[in-house]
Design a protein around this motif. Sequence first.
Motif, PDB file in Angstrom:
ATOM      1  N   ASP A 288      71.746 -48.313 110.000  1.00 40.02           N
ATOM      2  CA  ASP A 288      71.328 -46.872 110.753  1.00 40.02           C
ATOM      3  C   ASP A 288      71.778 -45.858 110.345  1.00 40.02           C
ATOM      4  OD1 ASP A 288      69.947 -48.929 112.448  1.00 40.02           O
ATOM      5  OD2 ASP A 288      71.806 -48.969 113.762  1.00 40.02           O
ATOM      6  N   ARG A 289      71.576 -45.656 108.971  1.00 37.92           N
ATOM      7  CA  ARG A 289      71.928 -44.099 108.512  1.00 37.92           C
ATOM      8  C   ARG A 289      70.428 -43.316 108.689  1.00 37.92           C
ATOM      9  NH1 ARG A 289      76.711 -42.592 107.703  1.00 37.92           N
ATOM     10  NH2 ARG A 289      77.098 -44.064 105.602  1.00 37.92           N
ATOM     11  N   THR A 290      70.772 -42.420 109.575  1.00 36.44           N
ATOM     12  CA  THR A 290      69.311 -41.728 110.060  1.00 36.44           C
ATOM     13  C   THR A 290      68.960 -41.037 108.746  1.00 36.44           C
ATOM     14  OG1 THR A 290      70.838 -40.140 111.283  1.00 36.44           O
ATOM     15  CG2 THR A 290      69.703 -41.915 112.349  1.00 36.44           C
ATOM     16  N   ALA A 304      65.881 -44.781 110.644  1.00 31.37           N
ATOM     17  CA  ALA A 304      67.197 -45.168 110.451  1.00 31.37           C
ATOM     18  C   ALA A 304      67.426 -46.415 109.199  1.00 31.37           C
ATOM     19  CB  ALA A 304      67.759 -45.685 111.769  1.00 31.37           C
ATOM     20  N   ARG A 420      74.389 -46.712 119.555  1.00 30.53           N
ATOM     21  CA  ARG A 420      74.403 -45.745 118.303  1.00 30.53           C
ATOM     22  C   ARG A 420      74.911 -44.336 118.750  1.00 30.53           C
ATOM     23  NH1 ARG A 420      75.298 -49.338 114.325  1.00 30.53           N
ATOM     24  NH2 ARG A 420      73.810 -51.134 114.205  1.00 30.53           N
ATOM     25  N   LEU A 422      74.750 -40.349 118.410  1.00 32.10           N
ATOM     26  CA  LEU A 422      74.055 -39.263 118.188  1.00 32.10           C
ATOM     27  C   LEU A 422      74.644 -37.980 117.811  1.00 32.10           C
ATOM     28  CD1 LEU A 422      71.143 -39.870 120.793  1.00 32.10           C
ATOM     29  CD2 LEU A 422      71.402 -41.038 118.554  1.00 32.10           C
ATOM     30  N   ASP A 427      68.643 -37.789 114.671  1.00 26.78           N
ATOM     31  CA  ASP A 427      69.279 -38.985 114.999  1.00 26.78           C
ATOM     32  C   ASP A 427      68.341 -39.758 116.087  1.00 26.78           C
ATOM     33  OD1 ASP A 427      70.986 -38.569 113.093  1.00 26.78           O
ATOM     34  OD2 ASP A 427      72.768 -37.822 114.589  1.00 26.78           O
TER      35      ASP A 427
END
Length: 463
Positions: A288-290, A304, A420, A422, A427
Amino acid sequence: MRWAVSGTDWEALNVTDGWNWRQPGGTPAPAHPPVRAGQPVPTTATGTVRGGPSTDAGAPTAGSPWWSDALTDPWRDPYAPAAVVLQAPPVGGPGEPEPVRDPDAPTGRRLGPVFLISLVTALLAGMLGGALGYAFAVRGGVGGGTTLGAPPGEAPVAAQRRPDSLAGVAARVLPSVVTVRVSGRGGTSVGSGFVASADGYVITNDHVVEVSSGRATVTFNDGSTAPATVVGKDPESDVAVIKVSRTGLRPVEFGDSEALAVGDPVLAFGSPLSLANTVTAGIVSALDRTIRAGEPGGTTRYYAAIQTDAAVNQGNSGGPLVDGAGRVIGVNSVIKSLAADAEEAGNIGLAFAIPINQAKRITQDIIDTGKARRTVIGATVGDAGSGAASGVRLSAVEPSGPAAAGGLRAGDVILRLAGRPLEEPSDLIALVRKHAPGSVVTVEYRRGSDRQNTSVTLAADVK
């Protein structure tokens, strides 16, 4: 040695021709030494008779029963066997002492075994040396008939690769990976893709085919090529679908990107720098690396991403990222580079892939309808809330949208979506689009000084 026979003493003298006898004072004795009555006549080592009955007058005879050396030697046992064997005179002539040998020095008798052992050792050494010499000659190519490689049927264990090994996974996935070439106004774009269905649908990146006028060429793992057409694309998710004019293709097996964990092994496939059929390995570095990507003035892409340290370079775009079982869990899309110029960008161990759950859903939409549905929350984002890394503020909320239905209002600061955290407006956009329309997500937000939680059912927006 003295003998007493009938009151007469006899002496044994060593002369050059043997043993002679005489009386003390010089009277010669018979030529043969005396023996006891009834005893065998002694012989020398050569068999010459030196004793026995004698006819010489006055000499003791073998038949004289009345003599005894005990008369002159009182310590001698008179009943012990009394045969006297006189040894042959020493070799070397008269007057020469018998040679004395060193008891530790080898004798003639000892040289025989030593020579035999030496001979056997030499023979064995020669046989061993010959065998080794032949082996080295054969292996080194000396002489006739050089044999290279292992005999048939004796392949190394490493060559017997298991299906779940990296090599086994690569062999299974490579036939489904393609190189995509597209020509357009900006030149030729080279990227990668993978077969999603047996009837010819191929998944790739939107930025690979964005210069296309609708036509592309696909090169397969075996080197064969086929024309392809662009079916549809979604620039904001960076997913595109093309169709190859060929049937009976081998599609990939899809995995579940939601089941990944940091540290899972992965393989990246594609044609980096136009080097077709390249495979690199790494792990899942982050989830989930935006990502917010795109050229200035162009389309901004949000997703993500799955972060990996597998080497990914230009040309890998659109290729599959697979897990340890060979199932596709992502579409390689973006790399981080230290170079300012995109043409000079190279891998530094930071690459990002679109989660396959999102890419597969968009692909299905494009195949079914020609368009992709975009997941939305029904709100507009503004700046971050008060304080660094404290969430994302909603600048506006659509009255009939999912956020309003969940009780959210403009001014609320969303702190977490589906667990997750923000930090940036991008994000929220990327994490919302990760989920399919209709998904229910938990939202943690702050209103004033109060922290609250709510559930929001995400919706679809077709553009």
